[in-house]
Design a protein around this motif. Structure first.
Motif, PDB file in Angstrom:
ATOM      1  N   ASN A 199       0.836  -1.210   0.000  1.00  0.00           N
ATOM      2  CA  ASN A 199       0.000   0.000   0.000  1.00  0.00           C
ATOM      3  C   ASN A 199       0.869   1.259   0.000  1.00  0.00           C
ATOM      4  O   ASN A 199       0.628   2.216   0.740  1.00  0.00           O
ATOM      5  CB  ASN A 199      -0.938   0.005   1.217  1.00  0.00           C
ATOM      6  N   THR A 200       1.913   1.257  -0.851  1.00  0.00           N
ATOM      7  CA  THR A 200       2.830   2.397  -0.954  1.00  0.00           C
ATOM      8  C   THR A 200       2.989   2.797  -2.422  1.00  0.00           C
ATOM      9  O   THR A 200       2.637   2.042  -3.336  1.00  0.00           O
ATOM     10  CB  THR A 200       4.208   2.049  -0.366  1.00  0.00           C
ATOM     11  N   TYR A 201       3.573   3.992  -2.617  1.00  0.00           N
ATOM     12  CA  TYR A 201       3.816   4.509  -3.966  1.00  0.00           C
ATOM     13  C   TYR A 201       5.307   4.764  -4.149  1.00  0.00           C
ATOM     14  O   TYR A 201       6.016   5.128  -3.205  1.00  0.00           O
ATOM     15  CB  TYR A 201       3.080   5.831  -4.187  1.00  0.00           C
ATOM     16  N   SER A 202       5.769   4.606  -5.395  1.00  0.00           N
ATOM     17  CA  SER A 202       7.115   5.032  -5.759  1.00  0.00           C
ATOM     18  C   SER A 202       7.023   5.804  -7.073  1.00  0.00           C
ATOM     19  O   SER A 202       6.194   5.502  -7.935  1.00  0.00           O
ATOM     20  CB  SER A 202       8.054   3.830  -5.914  1.00  0.00           C
ATOM     21  N   SER A 203       7.865   6.822  -7.222  1.00  0.00           N
ATOM     22  CA  SER A 203       7.833   7.648  -8.421  1.00  0.00           C
ATOM     23  C   SER A 203       8.396   6.880  -9.608  1.00  0.00           C
ATOM     24  O   SER A 203       9.414   6.195  -9.492  1.00  0.00           O
ATOM     25  CB  SER A 203       8.641   8.923  -8.205  1.00  0.00           C
ATOM     26  N   ILE A 204       7.741   6.987 -10.769  1.00  0.00           N
ATOM     27  CA  ILE A 204       8.252   6.336 -11.985  1.00  0.00           C
ATOM     28  C   ILE A 204       8.378   7.342 -13.132  1.00  0.00           C
ATOM     29  O   ILE A 204       8.374   6.976 -14.307  1.00  0.00           O
ATOM     30  CB  ILE A 204       7.363   5.156 -12.419  1.00  0.00           C
ATOM     31  N   ASP A 205       8.480   8.623 -12.798  1.00  0.00           N
ATOM     32  CA  ASP A 205       8.720   9.626 -13.835  1.00  0.00           C
ATOM     33  C   ASP A 205      10.074   9.374 -14.484  1.00  0.00           C
ATOM     34  O   ASP A 205      11.077   9.166 -13.804  1.00  0.00           O
ATOM     35  CB  ASP A 205       8.683  11.030 -13.235  1.00  0.00           C
ATOM     36  N   LEU A 206      10.117   9.408 -15.799  1.00  0.00           N
ATOM     37  CA  LEU A 206      11.358   9.129 -16.516  1.00  0.00           C
ATOM     38  C   LEU A 206      12.352  10.271 -16.393  1.00  0.00           C
ATOM     39  O   LEU A 206      13.567  10.072 -16.466  1.00  0.00           O
ATOM     40  CB  LEU A 206      11.059   8.856 -17.993  1.00  0.00           C
ATOM     41  N   VAL A 207      11.838  11.497 -16.246  1.00  0.00           N
ATOM     42  CA  VAL A 207      12.707  12.654 -16.044  1.00  0.00           C
ATOM     43  C   VAL A 207      12.256  13.380 -14.793  1.00  0.00           C
ATOM     44  O   VAL A 207      11.089  13.292 -14.395  1.00  0.00           O
ATOM     45  CB  VAL A 207      12.668  13.616 -17.262  1.00  0.00           C
ATOM     46  N   LYS A 208      13.163  14.100 -14.200  1.00  0.00           N
ATOM     47  CA  LYS A 208      12.842  14.832 -12.991  1.00  0.00           C
ATOM     48  C   LYS A 208      11.850  15.943 -13.307  1.00  0.00           C
ATOM     49  O   LYS A 208      12.029  16.713 -14.248  1.00  0.00           O
ATOM     50  CB  LYS A 208      14.114  15.433 -12.384  1.00  0.00           C
ATOM     51  N   LYS A 209      10.788  15.997 -12.536  1.00  0.00           N
ATOM     52  CA  LYS A 209       9.770  17.014 -12.748  1.00  0.00           C
ATOM     53  C   LYS A 209      10.244  18.371 -12.250  1.00  0.00           C
ATOM     54  O   LYS A 209      10.883  18.479 -11.206  1.00  0.00           O
ATOM     55  CB  LYS A 209       8.467  16.639 -12.040  1.00  0.00           C
ATOM     56  N   VAL A 210       9.914  19.400 -13.031  1.00  0.00           N
ATOM     57  CA  VAL A 210      10.300  20.758 -12.668  1.00  0.00           C
ATOM     58  C   VAL A 210       9.306  21.308 -11.662  1.00  0.00           C
ATOM     59  O   VAL A 210       8.089  21.179 -11.836  1.00  0.00           O
ATOM     60  CB  VAL A 210      10.347  21.657 -13.922  1.00  0.00           C
ATOM     61  N   ASP A 211       9.802  21.926 -10.618  1.00  0.00           N
ATOM     62  CA  ASP A 211       8.944  22.582  -9.635  1.00  0.00           C
ATOM     63  C   ASP A 211       8.855  24.070  -9.953  1.00  0.00           C
ATOM     64  O   ASP A 211       9.804  24.682 -10.455  1.00  0.00           O
ATOM     65  CB  ASP A 211       9.501  22.385  -8.221  1.00  0.00           C
ATOM     66  N   TYR A 212       7.709  24.656  -9.650  1.00  0.00           N
ATOM     67  CA  TYR A 212       7.474  26.074  -9.903  1.00  0.00           C
ATOM     68  C   TYR A 212       7.104  26.759  -8.581  1.00  0.00           C
ATOM     69  O   TYR A 212       5.932  26.873  -8.244  1.00  0.00           O
ATOM     70  CB  TYR A 212       6.354  26.259 -10.927  1.00  0.00           C
ATOM     71  N   PRO A 213       8.115  27.208  -7.835  1.00  0.00           N
ATOM     72  CA  PRO A 213       7.823  27.826  -6.537  1.00  0.00           C
ATOM     73  C   PRO A 213       6.971  29.086  -6.658  1.00  0.00           C
ATOM     74  O   PRO A 213       6.293  29.464  -5.698  1.00  0.00           O
ATOM     75  CB  PRO A 213       9.228  28.146  -5.987  1.00  0.00           C
ATOM     76  N   GLU A 214       6.994  29.732  -7.843  1.00  0.00           N
ATOM     77  CA  GLU A 214       6.195  30.954  -8.001  1.00  0.00           C
ATOM     78  C   GLU A 214       4.695  30.667  -7.988  1.00  0.00           C
ATOM     79  O   GLU A 214       3.873  31.582  -7.852  1.00  0.00           O
ATOM     80  CB  GLU A 214       6.574  31.672  -9.297  1.00  0.00           C
ATOM     81  N   PHE A 215       4.321  29.395  -8.114  1.00  0.00           N
ATOM     82  CA  PHE A 215       2.910  29.045  -8.114  1.00  0.00           C
ATOM     83  C   PHE A 215       2.462  28.422  -6.793  1.00  0.00           C
ATOM     84  O   PHE A 215       1.356  27.894  -6.691  1.00  0.00           O
ATOM     85  CB  PHE A 215       2.604  28.065  -9.254  1.00  0.00           C
ATOM     86  N   GLU A 216       3.305  28.489  -5.776  1.00  0.00           N
ATOM     87  CA  GLU A 216       2.994  27.811  -4.517  1.00  0.00           C
ATOM     88  C   GLU A 216       1.853  28.460  -3.751  1.00  0.00           C
ATOM     89  O   GLU A 216       1.199  27.816  -2.930  1.00  0.00           O
ATOM     90  CB  GLU A 216       4.246  27.764  -3.628  1.00  0.00           C
ATOM     91  N   ASN A 217       1.584  29.748  -3.994  1.00  0.00           N
ATOM     92  CA  ASN A 217       0.547  30.450  -3.230  1.00  0.00           C
ATOM     93  C   ASN A 217      -0.828  30.392  -3.889  1.00  0.00           C
ATOM     94  O   ASN A 217      -1.737  31.119  -3.503  1.00  0.00           O
ATOM     95  CB  ASN A 217       0.950  31.919  -3.042  1.00  0.00           C
ATOM     96  N   ILE A 218      -0.980  29.529  -4.865  1.00  0.00           N
ATOM     97  CA  ILE A 218      -2.248  29.455  -5.577  1.00  0.00           C
ATOM     98  C   ILE A 218      -3.277  28.668  -4.769  1.00  0.00           C
ATOM     99  O   ILE A 218      -2.990  27.600  -4.223  1.00  0.00           O
ATOM    100  CB  ILE A 218      -2.045  28.823  -6.967  1.00  0.00           C
ATOM    101  N   ILE A 219      -4.472  29.241  -4.684  1.00  0.00           N
ATOM    102  CA  ILE A 219      -5.589  28.613  -3.987  1.00  0.00           C
ATOM    103  C   ILE A 219      -6.597  28.105  -5.014  1.00  0.00           C
ATOM    104  O   ILE A 219      -6.872  28.770  -6.007  1.00  0.00           O
ATOM    105  CB  ILE A 219      -6.262  29.612  -3.025  1.00  0.00           C
ATOM    106  N   ILE A 220      -7.130  26.932  -4.769  1.00  0.00           N
ATOM    107  CA  ILE A 220      -8.138  26.342  -5.647  1.00  0.00           C
ATOM    108  C   ILE A 220      -9.403  26.080  -4.832  1.00  0.00           C
ATOM    109  O   ILE A 220      -9.369  25.372  -3.825  1.00  0.00           O
ATOM    110  CB  ILE A 220      -7.640  25.028  -6.269  1.00  0.00           C
ATOM    111  N   LYS A 221     -10.498  26.664  -5.258  1.00  0.00           N
ATOM    112  CA  LYS A 221     -11.784  26.445  -4.617  1.00  0.00           C
ATOM    113  C   LYS A 221     -12.720  25.742  -5.591  1.00  0.00           C
ATOM    114  O   LYS A 221     -12.899  26.193  -6.714  1.00  0.00           O
ATOM    115  CB  LYS A 221     -12.417  27.772  -4.167  1.00  0.00           C
ATOM    116  N   GLU A 222     -13.295  24.655  -5.154  1.00  0.00           N
ATOM    117  CA  GLU A 222     -14.306  23.951  -5.936  1.00  0.00           C
ATOM    118  C   GLU A 222     -15.646  24.136  -5.226  1.00  0.00           C
ATOM    119  O   GLU A 222     -15.855  23.612  -4.136  1.00  0.00           O
ATOM    120  CB  GLU A 222     -13.966  22.462  -6.058  1.00  0.00           C
ATOM    121  N   ILE A 223     -16.530  24.919  -5.832  1.00  0.00           N
ATOM    122  CA  ILE A 223     -17.796  25.234  -5.183  1.00  0.00           C
ATOM    123  C   ILE A 223     -18.963  24.910  -6.114  1.00  0.00           C
ATOM    124  O   ILE A 223     -18.779  24.556  -7.282  1.00  0.00           O
ATOM    125  CB  ILE A 223     -17.866  26.718  -4.776  1.00  0.00           C
TER     126      ILE A 223
END
Length: 330
Positions: free
Chosen positions: A82-106
């Motif tokens: 019941n565990t996960y391991s990453s299988i991405d072939l290339v390292k995923k790029v992180d975007y710290p400039e988008f860290e403050n984004i809020i998502i509301k589903e209403i």
């Protein structure tokens, strides 16, 4: 389930795995073994989950997840631990400039009391002062759902102070086939009225104002955009249509478009369906002495599915009738 649709499934050594989507935006993963069903937790909140497996003799499942603020991440789910391991072939790029984004589903109450899913995506530092530029995006045809997707242009718009609103209007498939049929032929009016209700909600809650609203769609989404701005021109500052259906009455007779469109919207050869086509035809509802929002229509001159004359006619008529100083461009 009445509020969820099955999106994907796969058979493995350890039983049946399947995914569902609630209101078109909340994805879940389940496992069924010996008629017992359990929900499997995924590594992060997701709007889309795709699954696959090596075959019926392998116990593990490959899981790809995606959302409004995160691109596809690929994992291998190990059933026994019941565990996960990453299988991405290339390292995923992180975007710290988008860290403050809020998502509301209403859910927003529409004109007839129906609850319409609305995805609101914005930076946590915005102020509810009615001045935030807000882009509404929707479609509402053929039972096609707008599932959460990662878009760096959308996220850059948000980072620069804008809000993205995805209105999951009727005519799409977010709540299953009944949601499609509720924005189909005689019920097509619900498609643009749902958008209007979502726009009114955002203004009422102080996110934006009618001076800062824009609506965008493409192809069959032109019915939603065109009828929203012709019914409530006071509600939008800008509208953008990309290769849109904007003259439904002439679509069949002037271009002989395929029966799939006739099945979706109706035929002028049927007296009742003709009346429905007239109601949903944006061109027919442009009126004189009305102040319309700024309008931009984008076409492909060799487009074989959505002919450019539709947009040309709509643009020309709006230019002739528009009483505002807003640009109307093709």
């Amino acid at each position: 389930r009445p509020d969820e649709t099955i999106n994907d499934f796969v058979v493995t050594k350890e039983g049946l795995f399947f995914t569902t989507v609630k209101n078109g935006v909340e994805a879940k993963l389940f496992q069924v073994t010996d008629q017992t069903e359990k929900r499997i937790k995924v590594p992060k909140v997701s709007g889309q989950i795709a699954i696959s497996a090596k075959g019926k003799e392998d116990p593990n499942v490959m899981v790809s997840i995606k959302g409004w603020s995160s691109n596809y991440r690929n994992y291998l789910y190990h059933t026994y631990s019941n565990t996960y391991s990453s299988i991405d072939l290339v390292k995923k790029v992180d975007y710290p400039e988008f860290e403050n984004i809020i998502i509301k589903e209403i859910l927003v109450t529409s004109h007839d009391g129906e609850e319409v899913p609305l995805s609101i995506i914005y930076d946590k530092n915005i102020k509810k002062d009615g001045t935030n530029p807000t882009l509404f995006f929707g479609y509402g045809s053929y039972g096609i759902s707008i599932a959460p997707f990662y878009s760096s242009p959308f996220l850059t718009w948000i980072k620069n102070g804008g809000i993205i609103c995805v209105a999951h209007v009727r005519g799409g498939g977010e709540k299953g086939d009944a949601w499609h049929k509720a924005g189909f032929k005689a019920t097509k009016l619900n498609t643009w009225k749902d958008l209007i209700a979502c726009t009114e909600y955002m203004i009422r809650e102080g996110y934006t104002s009618n001076k800062h609203t824009a609506v965008y769609s493409a192809s069959a989404g032109g019915v939603m955009v065109g009828r929203a701005i012709t019914e409530r021109p006071d509600l939008f500052a800008t509208a953008i249509c990309k290769a849109c259906f904007l003259n439904q009455n002439r679509r069949e007779s002037k271009f002989g478009l395929s029966s799939s469109n006739t099945k979706e919207f109706g035929s002028i050869k049927d007296s009742i369906e003709f009346k429905n086509l007239y109601k949903m035809d944006p061109y027919e509802h442009i009126e004189s002495n009305v102040k319309y929002p700024a309008f931009l229509s984008l076409v492909g001159m060799n487009d074989t599915r959505v002919p450019p004359w539709m947009s040309s006619k709509f643009t020309a008529k709006m230019q002739a009738y528009n009483q505002s100083n807003n640009p109307v461009l093709l």
